[in-house]
Design a protein around this motif. Structure first.
Motif, PDB file in Angstrom:
ATOM      1  N   GLY A 164       0.798  -1.229   0.000  1.00  9.83           N
ATOM      2  CA  GLY A 164       0.000   0.000   0.000  1.00  9.83           C
ATOM      3  C   GLY A 164       0.824   1.269   0.000  1.00  9.83           C
ATOM      4  O   GLY A 164       0.288   2.366  -0.081  1.00  9.83           O
ATOM      5  N   GLN A 165       2.138   1.095   0.061  1.00  2.00           N
ATOM      6  CA  GLN A 165       2.971   2.302   0.086  1.00  2.00           C
ATOM      7  C   GLN A 165       3.592   2.495  -1.291  1.00  2.00           C
ATOM      8  O   GLN A 165       4.004   1.527  -1.921  1.00  2.00           O
ATOM      9  CB  GLN A 165       4.086   2.113   1.110  1.00  2.00           C
ATOM     10  N   ILE A 166       3.676   3.769  -1.713  1.00  2.00           N
ATOM     11  CA  ILE A 166       4.217   4.041  -3.041  1.00  2.00           C
ATOM     12  C   ILE A 166       5.717   4.155  -2.937  1.00  2.00           C
ATOM     13  O   ILE A 166       6.251   4.932  -2.131  1.00  2.00           O
ATOM     14  CB  ILE A 166       3.618   5.340  -3.610  1.00  2.00           C
ATOM     15  N   LEU A 167       6.400   3.310  -3.720  1.00  2.00           N
ATOM     16  CA  LEU A 167       7.847   3.261  -3.598  1.00  2.00           C
ATOM     17  C   LEU A 167       8.529   3.614  -4.900  1.00  2.00           C
ATOM     18  O   LEU A 167       9.708   3.346  -5.084  1.00  2.00           O
ATOM     19  CB  LEU A 167       8.286   1.862  -3.151  1.00  2.00           C
ATOM     20  N   GLY A 168       7.771   4.199  -5.816  1.00  2.00           N
ATOM     21  CA  GLY A 168       8.423   4.615  -7.052  1.00  2.00           C
ATOM     22  C   GLY A 168       7.412   4.753  -8.191  1.00  2.00           C
ATOM     23  O   GLY A 168       6.206   4.601  -7.994  1.00  2.00           O
ATOM     24  N   VAL A 169       7.998   4.998  -9.318  1.00  2.00           N
ATOM     25  CA  VAL A 169       7.122   5.151 -10.479  1.00  2.00           C
ATOM     26  C   VAL A 169       7.856   4.649 -11.717  1.00  2.00           C
ATOM     27  O   VAL A 169       9.075   4.723 -11.802  1.00  2.00           O
ATOM     28  CB  VAL A 169       6.682   6.639 -10.597  1.00  2.00           C
ATOM     29  N   LEU A 170       7.011   4.093 -12.652  1.00  3.06           N
ATOM     30  CA  LEU A 170       7.549   3.526 -13.904  1.00  3.06           C
ATOM     31  C   LEU A 170       6.892   4.313 -15.035  1.00  3.06           C
ATOM     32  O   LEU A 170       5.679   4.437 -15.051  1.00  3.06           O
ATOM     33  CB  LEU A 170       7.103   2.060 -13.935  1.00  3.06           C
ATOM     34  N   THR A 171       7.727   4.847 -15.942  1.00  2.00           N
ATOM     35  CA  THR A 171       7.086   5.642 -17.005  1.00  2.00           C
ATOM     36  C   THR A 171       7.598   5.254 -18.383  1.00  2.00           C
ATOM     37  O   THR A 171       8.719   4.788 -18.521  1.00  2.00           O
ATOM     38  CB  THR A 171       7.374   7.155 -16.842  1.00  2.00           C
ATOM     39  N   VAL A 172       6.697   5.393 -19.344  1.00  2.00           N
ATOM     40  CA  VAL A 172       7.091   5.309 -20.767  1.00  2.00           C
ATOM     41  C   VAL A 172       6.538   6.572 -21.435  1.00  2.00           C
ATOM     42  O   VAL A 172       5.534   7.113 -20.965  1.00  2.00           O
ATOM     43  CB  VAL A 172       6.514   4.056 -21.469  1.00  2.00           C
ATOM     44  N   GLN A 173       7.207   7.042 -22.449  1.00  2.00           N
ATOM     45  CA  GLN A 173       6.646   8.215 -23.136  1.00  2.00           C
ATOM     46  C   GLN A 173       7.100   8.226 -24.607  1.00  2.00           C
ATOM     47  O   GLN A 173       8.030   7.522 -24.979  1.00  2.00           O
ATOM     48  CB  GLN A 173       7.044   9.525 -22.424  1.00  2.00           C
ATOM     49  N   SER A 174       6.422   8.981 -25.331  1.00  2.00           N
ATOM     50  CA  SER A 174       6.739   9.066 -26.773  1.00  2.00           C
ATOM     51  C   SER A 174       6.742  10.527 -27.183  1.00  2.00           C
ATOM     52  O   SER A 174       5.903  11.307 -26.723  1.00  2.00           O
ATOM     53  CB  SER A 174       5.655   8.275 -27.549  1.00  2.00           C
ATOM     54  N   TYR A 175       7.735  10.859 -28.048  1.00  2.00           N
ATOM     55  CA  TYR A 175       7.805  12.242 -28.523  1.00  2.00           C
ATOM     56  C   TYR A 175       7.198  12.358 -29.915  1.00  2.00           C
ATOM     57  O   TYR A 175       7.193  13.424 -30.516  1.00  2.00           O
ATOM     58  CB  TYR A 175       9.281  12.726 -28.532  1.00  2.00           C
ATOM     59  N   GLU A 176       6.739  11.227 -30.409  1.00  2.00           N
ATOM     60  CA  GLU A 176       6.141  11.258 -31.752  1.00  2.00           C
ATOM     61  C   GLU A 176       4.639  11.068 -31.601  1.00  2.00           C
ATOM     62  O   GLU A 176       4.213  10.339 -30.697  1.00  2.00           O
ATOM     63  CB  GLU A 176       6.699  10.098 -32.607  1.00  2.00           C
ATOM     64  N   THR A 177       3.964  11.637 -32.515  1.00  2.00           N
ATOM     65  CA  THR A 177       2.516  11.463 -32.463  1.00  2.00           C
ATOM     66  C   THR A 177       2.156  10.100 -33.010  1.00  2.00           C
ATOM     67  O   THR A 177       2.948   9.479 -33.724  1.00  2.00           O
ATOM     68  CB  THR A 177       1.789  12.546 -33.320  1.00  2.00           C
ATOM     69  N   GLY A 178       0.975   9.639 -32.607  1.00  2.00           N
ATOM     70  CA  GLY A 178       0.448   8.408 -33.184  1.00  2.00           C
ATOM     71  C   GLY A 178       0.870   7.161 -32.426  1.00  2.00           C
ATOM     72  O   GLY A 178       0.505   6.057 -32.804  1.00  2.00           O
ATOM     73  N   ARG A 179       1.598   7.301 -31.437  1.00  2.00           N
ATOM     74  CA  ARG A 179       1.973   6.076 -30.695  1.00  2.00           C
ATOM     75  C   ARG A 179       0.841   5.770 -29.711  1.00  2.00           C
ATOM     76  O   ARG A 179       0.233   4.708 -29.783  1.00  2.00           O
ATOM     77  CB  ARG A 179       3.254   6.290 -29.888  1.00  2.00           C
ATOM     78  N   GLY A 180       0.550   6.663 -28.884  1.00  2.00           N
ATOM     79  CA  GLY A 180      -0.549   6.556 -27.937  1.00  2.00           C
ATOM     80  C   GLY A 180      -0.465   5.349 -27.021  1.00  2.00           C
ATOM     81  O   GLY A 180       0.125   4.345 -27.376  1.00  2.00           O
ATOM     82  N   TYR A 181      -0.938   5.460 -25.798  1.00  2.00           N
ATOM     83  CA  TYR A 181      -0.976   4.323 -24.865  1.00  2.00           C
ATOM     84  C   TYR A 181      -2.407   4.048 -24.470  1.00  2.00           C
ATOM     85  O   TYR A 181      -3.175   4.977 -24.169  1.00  2.00           O
ATOM     86  CB  TYR A 181      -0.149   4.627 -23.606  1.00  2.00           C
ATOM     87  N   SER A 182      -2.790   2.772 -24.569  1.00  2.00           N
ATOM     88  CA  SER A 182      -4.161   2.401 -24.249  1.00  2.00           C
ATOM     89  C   SER A 182      -4.280   2.068 -22.755  1.00  2.00           C
ATOM     90  O   SER A 182      -3.291   1.983 -22.037  1.00  2.00           O
ATOM     91  CB  SER A 182      -4.545   1.170 -25.079  1.00  2.00           C
ATOM     92  N   GLN A 183      -5.537   1.860 -22.369  1.00  2.00           N
ATOM     93  CA  GLN A 183      -5.822   1.426 -20.989  1.00  2.00           C
ATOM     94  C   GLN A 183      -5.143   0.092 -20.726  1.00  2.00           C
ATOM     95  O   GLN A 183      -4.596  -0.141 -19.661  1.00  2.00           O
ATOM     96  CB  GLN A 183      -7.356   1.292 -20.807  1.00  2.00           C
ATOM     97  N   THR A 184      -5.157  -0.782 -21.826  1.00  2.00           N
ATOM     98  CA  THR A 184      -4.518  -2.080 -21.698  1.00  2.00           C
ATOM     99  C   THR A 184      -3.052  -1.883 -21.414  1.00  2.00           C
ATOM    100  O   THR A 184      -2.489  -2.541 -20.509  1.00  2.00           O
ATOM    101  CB  THR A 184      -4.675  -2.885 -23.012  1.00  2.00           C
ATOM    102  N   ASP A 185      -2.425  -0.960 -22.163  1.00  2.00           N
ATOM    103  CA  ASP A 185      -1.003  -0.693 -21.924  1.00  2.00           C
ATOM    104  C   ASP A 185      -0.798  -0.297 -20.458  1.00  2.00           C
ATOM    105  O   ASP A 185       0.147  -0.727 -19.793  1.00  2.00           O
ATOM    106  CB  ASP A 185      -0.508   0.452 -22.832  1.00  2.00           C
ATOM    107  N   GLN A 186      -1.710   0.540 -20.022  1.00  2.00           N
ATOM    108  CA  GLN A 186      -1.593   1.038 -18.647  1.00  2.00           C
ATOM    109  C   GLN A 186      -1.694  -0.125 -17.654  1.00  2.00           C
ATOM    110  O   GLN A 186      -0.893  -0.244 -16.706  1.00  2.00           O
ATOM    111  CB  GLN A 186      -2.685   2.073 -18.363  1.00  2.00           C
TER     112      GLN A 186
END
Ligand code: C2E
Ligand code: CA
Ligand code: CA
Length: 856
Positions: free
Chosen positions: A161-183
């Motif tokens: 229950g404690q937050i110990l960090g974060v994991l991120t992905v990102q894109s600088y190009e359009t059209g990649r997009g992340y879905s709920q499934t990805d999330q």
């Protein structure tokens, strides 16, 4: 509605349904495929986490796995430490921002205040969308850090229950997009990533810690080892120094001592070149008692000059100098280059300080370019120099002492020898003198002085059981020879007498001349009076031969007085006096005889004069009275007679026995008067108690035997008192008989003829007892109490043998025997068993006044 239309619309509907079913199937296939990939990804993650990979490789692998699941070219993992509120970007891959963050760098919340990462951590929920929108959503105002991305997706990582960090992905190009499934996928993966990362990180941290600890320990260890080495060095130094200090007491010569010092110093510093130099006593010379040089140089002594040693000695301090310094000294003229000689690279010398100043130096030097001594070495050598100096001084003192002792010993020896020689000479002179002093020049015999000395020694020897006899001799009628025939004849007679006496004794007995015609013989180890008497007889026999002088035959005889040693004697004079008394008696008895001094005389000799007066008074006052002791038959205790024993009714001292006054009476001659008094009283009293068959015994003093008319006087008295001669028995001792046997024979003969019985008293205590007994007309032998006493006491063997012998002798000579001093029934029974017939003693009756006894 037409059938066709109906059919057509029915067909269209079916097609729609089919299409939807297909779409559903496809979606579920996709889903299936997606979950399969997801599962594989998770396996891969788990595998990697368990692998040996380091964290960065693991994260790189994770990145690869996530990239297979979605677009993840730009990907980072931030770990949050809730306690410290810091963030670390342990993995960071970004095409735009490159290596914005280092994995080890730790950022505070403040530093990341304006970042989506921190906001997201605080927000706690996944976020998706353009980074600007996400930032705005998260309430970040203004410019967010990093290049804005077209699509951003971040999911927090939780644990319990404690937050110990974060994991991120990102894109600088359009059209990649992340879905709920990805999330969903990323969120799902995030949990496992956190696990794997934490595990790895923990492991790595542990490894780090272990490595750190190991490093720390290694440092500590190294430090300790250094300390140990330091201590060891110190300990070694100390032991070496102790050893040097102890060397002072070690045995062995100086060479050994120096060698040991050298060895010890060599353990402290380089001592390949080492020497000890001492200033000579006159300070004109340097002596090198120890010199070691690797170049092989040898040095024993040299005159005082301008060397380095002299320089250092002059200064009296430790000198540490290298080549340059020495050159300087040479330039200054302090040191002479020639004297100094060898050029050392470094010279170190410490002074040997004695009580009189500098005695010398201990020096080490180096010829090697790279070998220099340090100030620490100088300190060490200085310390060593103290020890050496101490030891040297002690050794020098010891040596001096030894020399002194040796000299002293020699002197003592010389002196002793000298003294011994002197003593020998003196001893010889003394011996001569002593001989002169101790000997009589006429006869060559020991003189009075010598004799006294020997007598003194004999007296002292009594304590260890020695007993002696002293014979006092006097040449009868010597005056006749001397006056009538001249001194020469007198001297010749004396020499002859001396020679004859000397023939009669053996060493250690000695014959000495006391004065004029008086001689003495000391018989050492002579317990028996009989032995002394035998010697006296021998001498008299030897004198019986005529002495031929100038063709004339002279008849020489000697009179002899004998004193036997006893405990009463305290001084030499007492012995001489008693022997003289006996001699006097011998002469008085008619010369050419010997007399044994009566011990009883001695006991009261002290107050003789006093006593004499008292006795005279007592005699007149009738204080002397007879007591009577019965003589009994052993068989039936019947009284055969009584012995009269004198008692003195002393007005002050009470009843006195003979021991108290008889010796004095004998010595003064008063005994005769006293005896006659007593005989008369005894005879008078006897009339009442002595029956016709019984006998009265009286004791006869030797004095009576000097008077020729003794028998007649006795007979007269008997007739006056009314006692028959056969009722009287006189008791005489052997001493009485033997002091003048001829006179005794005549007197006893007369008495015997008159019918008077004669008893030999105290038989067994005398000297010539058995051999003389037959010469006299004896009737009875009275065995002395000393033989009766031991009977029946377990020690009677010798006594009973003697008693038996006496009994059988008496039997063969037809003599009666009376045992004296019977006190016990055992003695009585023993005597009875041995055949003894008569006895006297306390058992039968003590001496008592006549009235005590039954009337006759
Ligand atoms: P002695 O002639 O041998 O006399 C015997 C002595 O032994 C006496 O001692 C007597 O009392 C003691 N005696 C007798 N029976 C016993 C006994 O059972 N045990 C012990 N311990 N002693 C016993 P005392 O009366 O003292 O006389 C000593 C000596 O004095 C006599 O020895 C005798 O030599 C001399 N003496 C005595 N009376 C006369 C005297 O009138 N004239 C002279 N000239 N001498 C006398
Ligand atoms: Ca007697
Ligand atoms: Ca007796």
């Amino acid at each position: 509605m037409s059938r066709l239309r109906r059919i057509t619309s029915r067909g269209k509907r079916r097609k729609l349904i089919e299409t939807r079913a297909i779409q559903r199937l496809r979606a579920s296939v996709r889903r299936l495929k997606g979950s399969e990939r997801l599962q594989q990804a998770l396996f891969a993650i788990a595998n990697m986490a368990a692998s040996e990979l380091d964290v960065q490789s693991l994260l790189k692998g994770l990145h690869g796995i996530i990239a297979q699941l979605m677009y993840a070219e730009n990907f980072y993992i931030a770990l949050y430490d809730p306690q410290r509120q810091t963030v670390r970007f342990i993995y960071f891959a970004d095409v735009m921002d490159g290596e914005l963050y280092k994995p080890d760098q730790e950022f505070t919340a403040e530093q990341l205040n304006n970042t989506i990462t921190l906001a997201l951590i605080r927000h706690g929920q996944p976020k998706r969308g353009a980074s600007r929108e996400v930032a705005r959503d998260l309430g970040l105002g203004g410019q967010a850090v990093g290049t804005p991305s077209v699509d951003f997706m971040g999911v927090p990582m939780r644990h319990d229950g404690q937050i110990l960090g974060v994991l991120t992905v990102q894109s600088y190009e359009t059209g990649r997009g992340y879905s709920q499934t990805d999330q969903n996928v990323l969120a799902f993966v995030a949990e496992h990533v956190l696990n794997a990362v934490e595990r790895k990180l923990g492991q790595e941290a542990l490894e780090h810690r272990v490595a750190d600890r190991t490093r720390e320990l290694a440092t500590v260890n190294a430090r300790l080892q250094e300390q140990v080495r330091e201590r060891e060095r110190a300990a070694h130094l100390q032991t070496t120094l102790y050893r040097i200090a102890a060397l002072g007491h070690s045995p062995g010569g100086s060479k050994t001592f120096y060698r040991s010092i050298h060895q010890a110093v060599g353990e402290l510093l380089n001592a390949d070149n080492f020497y000890i130099v001492l200033v000579s006593e006159d300070r004109q010379r340097l002596d090198f008692p120890y010199y070691v040089d690797e170049a092989g140089a040898k040095l024993e002594t040299r005159p005082w000059g301008l060397g380095m040693s002299e320089y250092a000695i002059r200064g009296g301090q430790t000198v540490l100098m290298n080549k340059a310094g020495i050159s300087r000294l040479i330039a200054q003229g302090e040191v002479d280059a020639v004297t100094y000689g060898q050029e050392s690279v470094c010279w170190l010398g410490a002074p040997l300080l004695g009580s009189q100043g500098v005695m010398g130096m201990v020096v080490v030097q180096s010829y090697r370019e790279n070998l220099y001594y340090t100030s620490q070495d100088a300190d060490l050598l200085t310390f060593v120099s103290y020890q050496i100096a101490n030891t040297l001084q002690r050794r020098q003192q010891d040596e001096a002492l030894q020399v002194l002792n040796a000299q002293l010993e020699q002197r003592v020896l010389d002196r002793t020898l000298e003294l011994r020689q002197q003593i020998t000479v003196r001893e010889q002179a003394q011996q001569q003198l002593r001989h002169q002093v101790m000997h009589d020049p006429l006869t060559g015999l020991p003189n009075r002085l010598y004799l006294r000395e020997r007598l003194e020694r004999a007296l002292n020897a009594r304590q260890s059981g020695g007993c002696f006899a002293l014979l006092y001799l006097d040449v009868d009628r010597f005056k006749l020879f001397n006056d009538g025939l001249g001194h020469l004849v007198g001297d010749a007679v004396l020499r002859e007498v001396a020679a004859r006496m000397a023939e009669c004794v053996r060493p250690p007995d000695i014959v000495g001349r006391l004065s004029g015609d008086e001689f003495a013989i000391l018989l050492e180890n002579c317990p028996q009076p009989s032995t002394a008497c035998q010697v006296a007889q021998r001498i008299q026999a030897r004198m019986a031969q005529a002495v031929l002088i100038d063709g004339r035959a002279l008849h020489v005889s000697v009179s002899i007085g004998i004193a036997m040693s006893h405990e009463g004697y305290q001084a030499v004079d007492q012995v001489l006096h008693d022997a003289d008394t006996a001699l006097y008696r011998a002469k008085a008895a008619g010369r050419q005889r010997y007399v044994l001094f009566d011990e009883k005389l001695h006991a009261s000799a002290v107050n003789v004069l006093d006593l004499e007066q008292q006795m005279r008074t007592a005699l007149e006052a009738g204080q002397f009275v007879p007591f009577f002791q019965p003589i009994v038959r052993l068989a039936d205790a019947g009284i055969t007679g009584y012995e009269a024993l004198i008692r003195w009714q002393h007005p002050e001292r009470g009843l006195l026995g003979p021991a108290d006054f008889l010796p004095a009476a004998e010595a003064t001659g008063l005994i005769e008067a006293i005896d006659w008094h007593l005989y008369r009283l005894a005879c008078q009293a006897a009339r009442g108690i002595v029956g016709d068959q019984q006998v009265l015994n009286i004791n006869i003093s030797p004095h009576h035997f000097h008077s020729r008319n003794f028998p007649q006087r006795l007979l007269d008295m008997l007739s006056q008192t009314g006692i028959a001669t056969h009722q009287l028995c006189i008791e005489v001792t052997e001493g009485t008989l033997l002091s003048d046997p001829d006179a005794a024979g005549r007197i006893l003969g007369d008495l015997h003829e008159a019918g008077i019985r004669i008893a030999l008293d105290d038989f067994g205590t005398g000297y010539s007892s058995l051999s003389h007994v037959h010469r006299f007309p004896l009737k009875t032998l009275k065995i002395d109490r000393s033989f009766i006493d031991p009977l029946g006491r377990g020690q009677q063997q010798r006594s009973s043998a003697i008693v038996s012998a006496v009994l059988s002798l008496a039997k063969s000579l037809d003599l009666d025997v009376v045992a004296e001093g019977v006190e016990t029934t055992v003695q009585r029974d023993t005597l009875l068993a041995m055949g003894c017939k008569q006895a006297q003693g306390f058992l039968f009756g003590r001496p008592a006044p006549a009235g005590t006894w039954p009337p006759s």
